[in-house]
Design an enzyme around this catalytic site. Structure first.
Site, PDB file in Angstrom:
ATOM      1  N   GLY A  29      -0.497   5.025   0.362  1.00  0.00           N
ATOM      2  CA  GLY A  29      -1.950   4.900   0.333  1.00  0.00           C
ATOM      3  C   GLY A  29      -2.669   5.532  -0.834  1.00  0.00           C
ATOM      4  N   ALA A  44       0.797  -1.225   0.000  1.00  0.00           N
ATOM      5  CA  ALA A  44       0.000   0.000   0.000  1.00  0.00           C
ATOM      6  C   ALA A  44       0.831   1.278   0.000  1.00  0.00           C
ATOM      7  CB  ALA A  44      -0.947   0.002   1.201  1.00  0.00           C
ATOM      8  N   LYS A  94      -3.277   4.483  -3.945  1.00  0.00           N
ATOM      9  CA  LYS A  94      -4.212   3.576  -4.603  1.00  0.00           C
ATOM     10  C   LYS A  94      -5.268   3.066  -3.618  1.00  0.00           C
ATOM     11  CE  LYS A  94      -0.890   2.262  -8.163  1.00  0.00           C
ATOM     12  NZ  LYS A  94       0.213   3.118  -7.640  1.00  0.00           N
ATOM     13  N   ASP A 119       0.870  -3.559  -5.870  1.00  0.00           N
ATOM     14  CA  ASP A 119       1.647  -2.461  -6.454  1.00  0.00           C
ATOM     15  C   ASP A 119       3.104  -2.756  -6.113  1.00  0.00           C
ATOM     16  OD1 ASP A 119       2.545  -0.127  -7.534  1.00  0.00           O
ATOM     17  OD2 ASP A 119       1.618   1.196  -6.074  1.00  0.00           O
ATOM     18  N   CYS A 122       5.347   0.566 -11.682  1.00  0.00           N
ATOM     19  CA  CYS A 122       5.601   1.810 -12.418  1.00  0.00           C
ATOM     20  C   CYS A 122       6.919   1.656 -13.165  1.00  0.00           C
ATOM     21  CB  CYS A 122       5.602   3.029 -11.489  1.00  0.00           C
ATOM     22  SG  CYS A 122       6.702   2.898 -10.064  1.00  0.00           S
TER      23      CYS A 122
END
Length: 429
Positions: A243, A240, A245, A306, A359
């Protein structure tokens, strides 16, 4: 400060970044502390020179036949800010704070060189060892993709629909020039300026303090939406971080259902508490240890991963990390990604989905990582994001790169966002 003082200040910061291998933000902060006479406009202009110089570090150095901080800073004015050596010299004349003039041979090199004659990796301003990965990922379009990563990024915002509408926030930020995003339905965008122009400090706005919006790249908003979380579901945000997303998922779910936000790095996770409070979320539980997830195996409808990555998709915003990245860093990240995938997959219930996001724009962190995972986890299958896209973004004027397998890659050139990879996997019933 006049232009000479700003140029000299940028050279100092570039020297600090280079010699001490420091993040740009830290070097700029320290320079500002040591030069309190410099106004906010001066500091912003110096920051623009530094960021622009490092985005095009290789091609600037090749054109100037020098990678010295002074040559890089001058190249920004010649190649990006619309000055010629003559017009800049006229501006600096008589300015006692201006840096020493460039050597004649440096100016001569700039006058005589054509970037088209440079090696491919220099034309794309890529670390040489990264070039094959870009060519593999984007084929003949690799150069336009690399070039788009070297331009200034916009300032993107996500409207918190738990408290406001995009129209309401756009009106509140009219002075900042906010416009609706082209893809993300709850996104707003403020375009970057040129030269010494600075982006507004939107976090000082009352609307931000009220929790009406968050600063979040449009690409990050998009990949959060591609996790397909729905109101009432049980969702795990496995990495996370701060935070961003998690907040987007909560808004998509209309504060209903339950989100568990977990990150093993407490430092990265720390900002989430204040952000959740400001946003008015009620359906998020935060965990800083895996023990908090005990007994939840096989219970989640959606698991967003992520994953930790090299950040190659964020080079517009963080050009300094491009030049610190090494093959060893990449190996460490791919090992972490494999570990995270293998750990998180057990939390998905039959019929549930894993959304794997990075990313990064490197195949080894993206499609190759998913292929490795599926080789050892045959209870999962790929869900084509090309099919999901039209349902999530029916009004989008553009779309990501879609692979034959159905993976999605967002890029500055294709979608106008930071670079993101997204894959969706379903656990078979």
């Amino acid at each position: 400060m006049r232009i000479g003082g700003r140029l000299a200040g940028a050279i100092e910061v570039l020297e600090d970044v280079e010699t001490r291998r420091r993040p740009i933000a830290n070097a700029l902060k320290d320079w500002g502390t040591a030069h309190r006479f410099a106004g906010s406009g001066d500091r912003a202009a110096i920051g623009n020179i530094v960021y622009d110089a490092l985005r095009l570090k290789l091609s600037h150095a090749w054109m100037m036949d020098s990678d010295a901080p002074s040559a890089l800073a001058h190249a920004v004015f010649f190649r990006q800010w619309g000055f010629t050596p003559e017009t800049l010299a006229a501006k600096l004349e008589g300015d006692k704070f201006a840096p020493a003039p460039l050597a004649q041979e440096t100016l001569q090199a700039f006058a005589n060189r054509d970037l088209a004659d440079a090696p491919d990796y220099i034309r794309g301003d890529l670390p040489e060892w990264i070039l094959p990965a870009f060519q593999e990922n984007f084929g003949e379009g690799w150069l336009s993709e690399a070039e788009a990563l070297n331009r200034r990024p916009p300032l993107d915002l996500r409207v918190n629909t738990l408290k406001a509408t995009p129209e309401k926030v756009k009106k509140a930020l009219s002075r900042a020039g906010a416009e609706f995003a082209k893809i993300a339905p709850d996104g707003l965008r403020i375009t970057p300026g040129e030269g010494a122009d600075r982006l507004p400090n939107v976090t000082a706005e009352l609307a931000f303090q009220k929790g009406w919006f968050e600063v979040q790249d449009e690409g990050s908003q998009i990949v959060a939406a591609l996790a397909c979380a729905e109101s009432g579901q049980q969702v795990l945000d496995y990495c996370a971080g701060g935070g961003g997303k998690t907040l987007a998922l909560s808004a998509f779910m209309e504060n209903a259902g339950q989100i568990h936000a977990y990150d093993a790095d407490r430092t990265r996770l720390a900002p989430i508490i204040e952000r959740l409070r400001r946003a008015g979320t009620r359906n998020v539980q935060v965990h800083d240890a895996a023990s908090g997830l005990e007994g939840m195996e096989g219970r989640f409808d959606r698991v967003l991963i992520d994953a930790p990555c090299t950040g190659t998709g964020t080079w517009r915003r963080r050009p300094d990390i491009k030049w610190r990245l090494s093959e060893k860093n990449l190996e460490e990240r791919t090992a972490q990604q494999a570990e995270v995938l293998d750990s998180a997959c057990g939390y998905v219930k039959p019929g549930g989905l894993i959304s794997y996001v990075t990313c990064s724009l490197l195949p080894s962190e993206n499609q190759n990582q998913i292929e490795r995972f599926l080789e050892h986890n045959n209870q999962f299958e790929i869900v084509s994001l090309q099919e999901v896209w039209s349902g999530q973004f029916p009004s989008a004027g553009t779309s990501p790169h879609f692979s034959a397998a159905g993976f999605a890659t967002l890029t500055p050139a294709k979608t106008g966002t930071d670079g993101f990879f997204s894959a969706l996997l379903r656990r078979k019933s």
